[in-house]
Design a protein around this motif. Structure first.
Motif, PDB file in Angstrom:
ATOM      1  N   ILE A  57      18.257  26.973 -29.167  1.00  0.00           N
ATOM      2  CA  ILE A  57      17.579  27.612 -28.032  1.00  0.00           C
ATOM      3  C   ILE A  57      16.158  28.022 -28.430  1.00  0.00           C
ATOM      4  N   GLY A  58      16.008  28.593 -29.629  1.00  0.00           N
ATOM      5  CA  GLY A  58      14.704  29.147 -30.020  1.00  0.00           C
ATOM      6  C   GLY A  58      13.811  28.216 -30.825  1.00  0.00           C
ATOM      7  N   ALA A  59      14.379  27.067 -31.299  1.00  0.00           N
ATOM      8  CA  ALA A  59      13.639  26.223 -32.261  1.00  0.00           C
ATOM      9  C   ALA A  59      12.278  25.771 -31.744  1.00  0.00           C
ATOM     10  N   TYR A  60      12.182  25.481 -30.433  1.00  0.00           N
ATOM     11  CA  TYR A  60      10.904  24.974 -29.916  1.00  0.00           C
ATOM     12  C   TYR A  60       9.794  25.999 -30.121  1.00  0.00           C
ATOM     13  N   GLY A  61      10.167  27.301 -30.128  1.00  0.00           N
ATOM     14  CA  GLY A  61       9.148  28.349 -30.257  1.00  0.00           C
ATOM     15  C   GLY A  61       8.427  28.305 -31.590  1.00  0.00           C
ATOM     16  N   LEU A  62       9.146  27.884 -32.643  1.00  0.00           N
ATOM     17  CA  LEU A  62       8.524  27.852 -33.980  1.00  0.00           C
ATOM     18  C   LEU A  62       7.363  26.867 -34.025  1.00  0.00           C
ATOM     19  N   THR A  63       7.636  25.607 -33.592  1.00  0.00           N
ATOM     20  CA  THR A  63       6.575  24.594 -33.664  1.00  0.00           C
ATOM     21  C   THR A  63       5.499  24.871 -32.612  1.00  0.00           C
ATOM     22  N   GLN A  64       5.925  25.406 -31.462  1.00  0.00           N
ATOM     23  CA  GLN A  64       4.967  25.739 -30.405  1.00  0.00           C
ATOM     24  C   GLN A  64       3.973  26.791 -30.920  1.00  0.00           C
ATOM     25  N   ALA A  65       4.492  27.826 -31.580  1.00  0.00           N
ATOM     26  CA  ALA A  65       3.631  28.892 -32.102  1.00  0.00           C
ATOM     27  C   ALA A  65       2.687  28.340 -33.166  1.00  0.00           C
ATOM     28  N   PHE A  66       3.204  27.419 -33.979  1.00  0.00           N
ATOM     29  CA  PHE A  66       2.429  26.903 -35.098  1.00  0.00           C
ATOM     30  C   PHE A  66       1.288  25.994 -34.626  1.00  0.00           C
ATOM     31  N   PHE A  67       1.548  25.142 -33.617  1.00  0.00           N
ATOM     32  CA  PHE A  67       0.551  24.133 -33.206  1.00  0.00           C
ATOM     33  C   PHE A  67      -0.351  24.567 -32.061  1.00  0.00           C
ATOM     34  N   GLN A  68       0.022  25.672 -31.383  1.00  0.00           N
ATOM     35  CA  GLN A  68      -0.688  26.101 -30.187  1.00  0.00           C
ATOM     36  C   GLN A  68      -2.214  26.228 -30.374  1.00  0.00           C
ATOM     37  N   ILE A  69      -2.656  27.049 -31.342  1.00  0.00           N
ATOM     38  CA  ILE A  69      -4.101  27.267 -31.535  1.00  0.00           C
ATOM     39  C   ILE A  69      -4.776  26.029 -32.146  1.00  0.00           C
ATOM     40  N   PRO A  70      -4.175  25.384 -33.199  1.00  0.00           N
ATOM     41  CA  PRO A  70      -4.813  24.165 -33.736  1.00  0.00           C
ATOM     42  C   PRO A  70      -5.047  23.080 -32.673  1.00  0.00           C
ATOM     43  N   PHE A  71      -4.076  22.852 -31.789  1.00  0.00           N
ATOM     44  CA  PHE A  71      -4.263  21.838 -30.743  1.00  0.00           C
ATOM     45  C   PHE A  71      -5.429  22.209 -29.818  1.00  0.00           C
ATOM     46  N   GLY A  72      -5.573  23.507 -29.531  1.00  0.00           N
ATOM     47  CA  GLY A  72      -6.688  23.963 -28.695  1.00  0.00           C
ATOM     48  C   GLY A  72      -8.021  23.676 -29.364  1.00  0.00           C
ATOM     49  N   VAL A  73      -8.084  23.941 -30.676  1.00  0.00           N
ATOM     50  CA  VAL A  73      -9.333  23.724 -31.425  1.00  0.00           C
ATOM     51  C   VAL A  73      -9.655  22.223 -31.501  1.00  0.00           C
ATOM     52  N   ILE A  74      -8.607  21.389 -31.731  1.00  0.00           N
ATOM     53  CA  ILE A  74      -8.832  19.934 -31.787  1.00  0.00           C
ATOM     54  C   ILE A  74      -9.344  19.432 -30.437  1.00  0.00           C
ATOM     55  N   SER A  75      -8.848  20.039 -29.341  1.00  0.00           N
ATOM     56  CA  SER A  75      -9.282  19.576 -28.014  1.00  0.00           C
ATOM     57  C   SER A  75     -10.771  19.875 -27.771  1.00  0.00           C
ATOM     58  N   ASP A  76     -11.325  20.887 -28.482  1.00  0.00           N
ATOM     59  CA  ASP A  76     -12.777  21.132 -28.393  1.00  0.00           C
ATOM     60  C   ASP A  76     -13.536  19.979 -29.038  1.00  0.00           C
ATOM     61  N   ARG A  77     -12.934  19.368 -30.079  1.00  0.00           N
ATOM     62  CA  ARG A  77     -13.596  18.308 -30.835  1.00  0.00           C
ATOM     63  C   ARG A  77     -13.477  16.956 -30.141  1.00  0.00           C
ATOM     64  N   ILE A  78     -12.223  16.562 -29.812  1.00  0.00           N
ATOM     65  CA  ILE A  78     -12.021  15.175 -29.361  1.00  0.00           C
ATOM     66  C   ILE A  78     -11.798  15.068 -27.858  1.00  0.00           C
ATOM     67  N   GLY A  79     -11.847  16.220 -27.162  1.00  0.00           N
ATOM     68  CA  GLY A  79     -11.634  16.180 -25.712  1.00  0.00           C
ATOM     69  C   GLY A  79     -10.235  16.659 -25.363  1.00  0.00           C
ATOM     70  N   ARG A  80     -10.106  17.184 -24.147  1.00  0.00           N
ATOM     71  CA  ARG A  80      -8.817  17.795 -23.736  1.00  0.00           C
ATOM     72  C   ARG A  80      -7.743  16.738 -23.488  1.00  0.00           C
ATOM     73  N   ARG A  81      -8.133  15.655 -22.765  1.00  0.00           N
ATOM     74  CA  ARG A  81      -7.115  14.708 -22.310  1.00  0.00           C
ATOM     75  C   ARG A  81      -6.325  14.054 -23.443  1.00  0.00           C
ATOM     76  N   PRO A  82      -7.009  13.521 -24.495  1.00  0.00           N
ATOM     77  CA  PRO A  82      -6.228  12.898 -25.576  1.00  0.00           C
ATOM     78  C   PRO A  82      -5.180  13.869 -26.146  1.00  0.00           C
ATOM     79  N   VAL A  83      -5.572  15.157 -26.287  1.00  0.00           N
ATOM     80  CA  VAL A  83      -4.635  16.145 -26.852  1.00  0.00           C
ATOM     81  C   VAL A  83      -3.469  16.382 -25.895  1.00  0.00           C
ATOM     82  N   ILE A  84      -3.764  16.453 -24.585  1.00  0.00           N
ATOM     83  CA  ILE A  84      -2.692  16.699 -23.605  1.00  0.00           C
ATOM     84  C   ILE A  84      -1.746  15.490 -23.536  1.00  0.00           C
ATOM     85  N   TYR A  85      -2.332  14.265 -23.529  1.00  0.00           N
ATOM     86  CA  TYR A  85      -1.482  13.060 -23.519  1.00  0.00           C
ATOM     87  C   TYR A  85      -0.570  13.034 -24.748  1.00  0.00           C
ATOM     88  N   LEU A  86      -1.174  13.291 -25.920  1.00  0.00           N
ATOM     89  CA  LEU A  86      -0.399  13.260 -27.163  1.00  0.00           C
ATOM     90  C   LEU A  86       0.717  14.304 -27.114  1.00  0.00           C
TER      91      LEU A  86
END
Length: 462
Positions: A57-86
Motif C-alpha cells: 500500500i505504501g511502497a509507491y510513496g518511497l519512490t515518489q518522495a525520492f524522485f519528486q524534486i529531481p524530476f522537477g529540476v530535470i524538467s527545467d533543463r530538458i522541458g516539461r513534456r519529456p519528463v511527464i511522458y517518461l
C-alpha cells in the motif's frame, strides 16, 4: 485600463488547466484505487502477510518522495513534456508489472515502479508555463479539486473494478489511465514556449535551505506527513474491520466509501468557509486534527458493528477532507515571498513519505497487534501532530503576487523597503534573473493602485 484580475481565462489556459487536472486525476486514481481493496483481496496473493500488504500500500510513496524534486529540476533543463511522458510510461510499466504478479512481492515491485514516475512537480511547472499570473491560483485549485475528486472516485470504483476483474484487472485499468494521460498531454494540452523560471511553481535551489529551516513550514510538512500516514495505516485496517467486525463482504465495500466521502465532502465546506472568511484557520485545523484522533479512538472502542464503522468513517473523511484542503492553502500563506514553489516541493515530498510510513507501519502493527493496534497507533500519530499544531501561530492571511519589473525598477535599491512600508504588504523579494518581484499581500488592507505606482508599472501580463 481594464482590470486584468477580472479578465477571464483564455481558451488555451482553460485547455491547459483542464487537461493537466485530468492527467493528475487519472494518475492519482491509479494510486488510490488499490487502497480499499489491497488489504482484503491481497491476502490471496502468494507469500502475503499483513506487513507486506502494508508495504504494498505504501511502497509507491518511497519512490515518489525520492524522485519528486529531481524530476522537477530535470524538467527545467530538458522541458516539461519529456519528463511527464517518461513518468507516465514508468507508471504504466509499474501497473503492468503489478497486474502480472501472482505473489505479493510482484505487487510491491509494481507499486515501487509506479511511484518512480513522479511527475507532480513537472505537471505543476507546465501549468505555470501555460497560464498567466492572475489565473494561476484558479488553475492550481482545479488540480487540487481533481485530486480530491479522483480520491473519492477511486474509493468507490476500486472495489467495483476488483469485484469484476480481480486485482490484475484493476492494475491493467491503471496502466490504461496512464496511457490516456499521455494522449491528453499530446493532443489536449497546448504547447508552451518553453520552461519559465518561476519560483511560485518550481523548486529554487536558493530557497531550499531557508524552507527546511522555517519552523512554521516544517510544522505543516509534519502535518501532511502525519495525515497521509494515518490515512494509509487506516486503510490497512478499515477494509478488514468491515469484513471481520461489520460482516460486510468485500464486494460491497464501495457503498460505505461512497456514503462516507459524499457526506464528508459536503460536511467540510462550511468549515473551510469559516476558516477563510473569519480568519480562523488555526482553530479549524487544530479542531480537525483532534477529531481525527477521536475517530481512531472511536474505531478502537466502538468499531464492532457495521453501523458504528460507517458513522466513524463519515466523520473521519470530513476531518480528512478538511485537512487535505486547508494544508496547501496554509503553505502558500506561510511560505516567504518567492518561496512557495520550493515550500510545496518539500510539502509534497513529506506527503509521499507519510504515505510510505503509514502503509509500512500500519501493516506491521496489524500483523503484531491486530486491528486495535493500528487504531491506537493512528491515534498516537494524531496526538503527536496535535501537540505540534496547537503551538502554531495564526497564519498571515496573505496572497502571493508576482509582478514583472522594468530595467529601471530592477536598479532601484530602495524599492523593497518602500514596498514593505505600504499597508497590507507582508513580504517582498526581487529576483533579478526573472526580472520580477514577488510580494505577499493582505488583500483586505492593500491599496493596489498605490502598489502599482510604486513598482512603476501597471501590472503587465507575465
Amino acid at each position: 485600463m481594464h482590470d486584468l484580475h477580472s479578465e477571464r481565462m483564455s481558451g488555451s489556459e482553460t485547455r491547459a488547466a483542464g487537461g493537466l487536472a485530468m492527467v493528475f486525476a487519472f494518475r492519482m486514481l491509479g494510486m488510490f484505487m488499490v487502497l480499499p481493496v489491497l488489504a482484503t483481496y491481497g491476502m490471496d496473493l502468494k507469500g502475503s502477510t499483513p506487513a507486506l500488504i502494508g508495504l504494498a500500500i505504501g511502497a509507491y510513496g518511497l519512490t515518489q518522495a525520492f524522485f519528486q524534486i529531481p524530476f522537477g529540476v530535470i524538467s527545467d533543463r530538458i522541458g516539461r513534456r519529456p519528463v511527464i511522458y517518461l513518468g507516465l510510461l514508468i507508471f504504466a510499466a509499474g501497473s503492468v508489472l503489478a497486474a502480472g504478479a501472482d505473489s505479493i512481492w510482484g505487487v510491491i515491485a509494481g507499486r515501487v515502479l509506479q511511484g518512480a514516475g513522479a511527475i507532480s512537480a513537472a505537471v505543476m511547472a507546465l501549468l505555470s508555463d501555460l497560464t498567466r499570473e492572475q489565473h494561476r491560483t484558479k488553475s492550481m485549485a482545479m488540480i487540487g479539486m481533481s485530486i480530491g475528486l479522483s480520491f473519492a472516485v477511486a474509493m468507490v470504483v476500486g472495489p467495483l473494478l476488483t469485484r469484476a476483474f480481480g486485482l490484475s484487472g484493476l492494475f491493467l485499468a491503471t496502466a490504461g489511465l496512464a496511457i490516456v494521460g499521455i494522449l491528453i498531454i499530446a493532443f489536449v494540452v497546448p504547447s508552451s514556449a518553453g520552461p519559465l523560471q518561476h519560483r511560485e511553481s518550481g523548486v529554487a535551489k536558493q530557497a531550499l535551505i531557508p524552507t527546511l529551516k522555517n519552523p512554521d513550514l516544517l510544522r505543516l510538512d509534519l502535518g501532511i506527513l502525519a495525515l497521509h500516514a494515518i490515512l494509509m495505516a487506516s486503510f490497512v485496517a478499515l477494509p478488514l474491520a468491515l469484513v471481520e467486525q461489520g460482516n460486510l463482504p468485500k464486494e460491497q465495500h464501495w457503498w460505505v466509501y461512497l456514503t462516507a466521502l459524499l457526506i464528508g465532502f459536503f460536511g467540510m465546506v462550511p468549515f473551510i468557509i469559516y476558516a477563510e472568511k473569519k480568519r480562523q484557520m488555526k482553530r479549524v485545523l487544530v479542531g480537525a486534527v483532534a477529531v481525527l484522533m477521536l475517530c481512531e479512538l472511536y474505531f478502537f472502542e466502538f468499531g464492532t458493528s457495521l453501523q458504528a464503522l460507517v458513522i466513524g468513517q463519515v466523520v473521519f473523511f470530513t476531518a480528512f477532507n478538511l485537512l487535505e484542503a486547508s494544508l496547501p492553502s496554509l503553505i502558500s500563506k506561510v511560505a516567504p515571498a518567492g518561496g512557495k514553489g520550493t515550500a510545496m516541493g518539500v510539502y509534497s515530498t513529506s506527503q509521499f513519505l507519510g504515505a510510505a510510513i503509514g502503509g509500512i507501519v500500519g501493516g506491521w502493527m496489524y500483523q503484531h497487534y491486530g486491528l486495535s493496534g493500528v487504531f491506537i497507533g493512528c491515534a498516537a500519530m494524531a496526538l503527536l501532530w496535535l501537540i505540534f499544531a496547537v503551538n502554531m501561530k495564526e497564519p498571515p492571511y496573505v496572497t502571493s503576487l508576482r509582478l514583472p519589473l522594468s530595467a529601471a525598477s530592477l536598479q532601484d535599491v530602495g524599492l523593497v523597503e518602500r514596498l514593505m512600508a505600504e499597508p497590507g504588504v507582508a513580504d517582498a523579494v526581487v529576483v533579478a534573473d526573472e526580472s520580477a518581484i514577488y510580494i505577499k499581500v493582505d488583500t483586505q488592507q492593500l491599496d493596489r493602485p498605490s502598489l502599482d505606482r510604486l513598482i512603476g508599472s501597471a501590472p503587465v501580463m507575465s
